[in-house]
Scaffold this motif. Structure first.
Motif: not given
Length: 334
Positions: A225-231, A236-244, A254-259
């Protein structure tokens, strides 16, 4: 398991800046080799995180939907005709944007988990070497399955039923991704709140499916939540690789495969909607008689106690203001 219904491969070539199509004169047979290629290609596509999702556009000048509709109406009896028509659309879009050097264009119609799909991917050749003996080698060319850059998938079943966003395609940069999107005739208008809600649901399912301990799961979702709120604040757009990488630096795959799982329908590269993020760390419920809302930490610390057997919630550490209101009404005195 992918049950292949039809396969075809054509070539898109670029010569002196002009794109040309070399059509196959027959479909590919389903063999152990082609089955392995489709399975591997599908798995690789499914794991690519940077995808966009959408529906067929209603704008004029995008013939792919009509081409696919004609094919479906014939019960899939002429796959070669469908893919030949789609190749002309692909050539026109590539020419308009000078998007790539071309390659082998692989089309597959297959069934998986009760749904039928149409997959299109551009695969190039790769030079490697093979031993002909202990003292000699020779050059060989093979399909660079790992290195494909352009691919898209249409869920024919979902599309026929008029449900959801049934097209997905790999995202790149600028014209490189746009030409494949236009080839598919896909309208991928970003809906930030819907995409954020889908991300929230997927992050929660990750916590549940990986059986994270309660406290660890609360911390994980709180950080998400904190990461997404910062974006969101920075637009700024969320990128799944950076988020994972930020959420799980020791095991981001493991998280990236799920996303990235295509069936989840998640689009990355969107600005998170802060309102939709609240449910990552908050529970709330309402009836005609009461309304309750509390953070996940309240459960962990015991401020809120949930009894699944009795189907009850107990609130503790009630604030003085609420206690005063109850007492002033004469409640709890009996």
């Amino acid at each position: 398991m992918n049950t292949i219904i039809a396969l075809a491969i054509h070539d898109l070539e670029r010569r002196d800046g002009v794109y040309q199509v070399q059509l196959a004169n027959k479909q590919l047979p389903v063999t152990p080799t082609t089955q392995r290629v489709i399975d591997e290609l599908y798995d690789l596509y499914n794991r690519r995180a940077s995808k966009s999702h959408g529906k067929f556009t209603t704008s004029e000048g995008y013939p792919t939907q009509d081409q696919v509709r004609d094919y479906v109406k014939t019960d899939g009896n002429d796959f070669l005709h469908l893919t030949s028509r789609m190749m002309e659309t692909l050539r026109n879009q590539a020419q308009a944007r000078s998007a790539s050097t071309g390659g082998h264009v692989l089309f597959a119609h297959f069934r998986r988990d009760g749904n039928q799909y149409l997959l299109a991917a551009i695969v190039t050749d790769k030079l490697s070497a093979a031993l002909t003996s202990q003292t000699n080698m020779q050059d060989v060319q093979h399909l660079d399955i790992d290195g494909f850059r352009f691919a898209g998938r249409i869920n024919l079943t979902t599309w026929t039923n008029g449900e959801g966003r049934y097209i997905s395609f790999l995202k790149g940069k600028g014209n490189v991704s746009e030409y494949f999107q236009h080839f598919l005739g896909c309208d991928s208008v970003v809906q930030d709140r819907l995409d954020t809600s889908n991300l929230v649901t997927t992050l929660k399912s990750f916590v549940a499916e990986t059986k994270m301990p309660e406290q660890e799961g609360n911390v994980f979702l709180g950080r998400a939540k904190a990461i997404c709120e910062r974006a969101s604040r920075a637009k700024e757009k969320i990128e799944f690789e950076a988020l994972a990488n930020e959420l799980m630096p020791k095991d981001p795959r493991r998280l990236l495969d799920h996303l990235a799982d295509t069936d989840r329908g998640l689009s990355d590269h969107f600005v998170p909607d802060r309102r939709a993020l609240a449910s990552l760390v908050r529970f709330k419920g309402t009836t005609k008689q009461w309304k309750v809302e509390f953070d996940r930490d309240a459960v962990s610390t015991g401020a809120v106690r949930y009894d699944p057997k009795a189907n009850t919630i107990t609130l503790t550490n009630i604030p003085d203001e609420l206690v005063s209101q109850l007492h002033s009404e004469g409640l709890g005195n009996g």
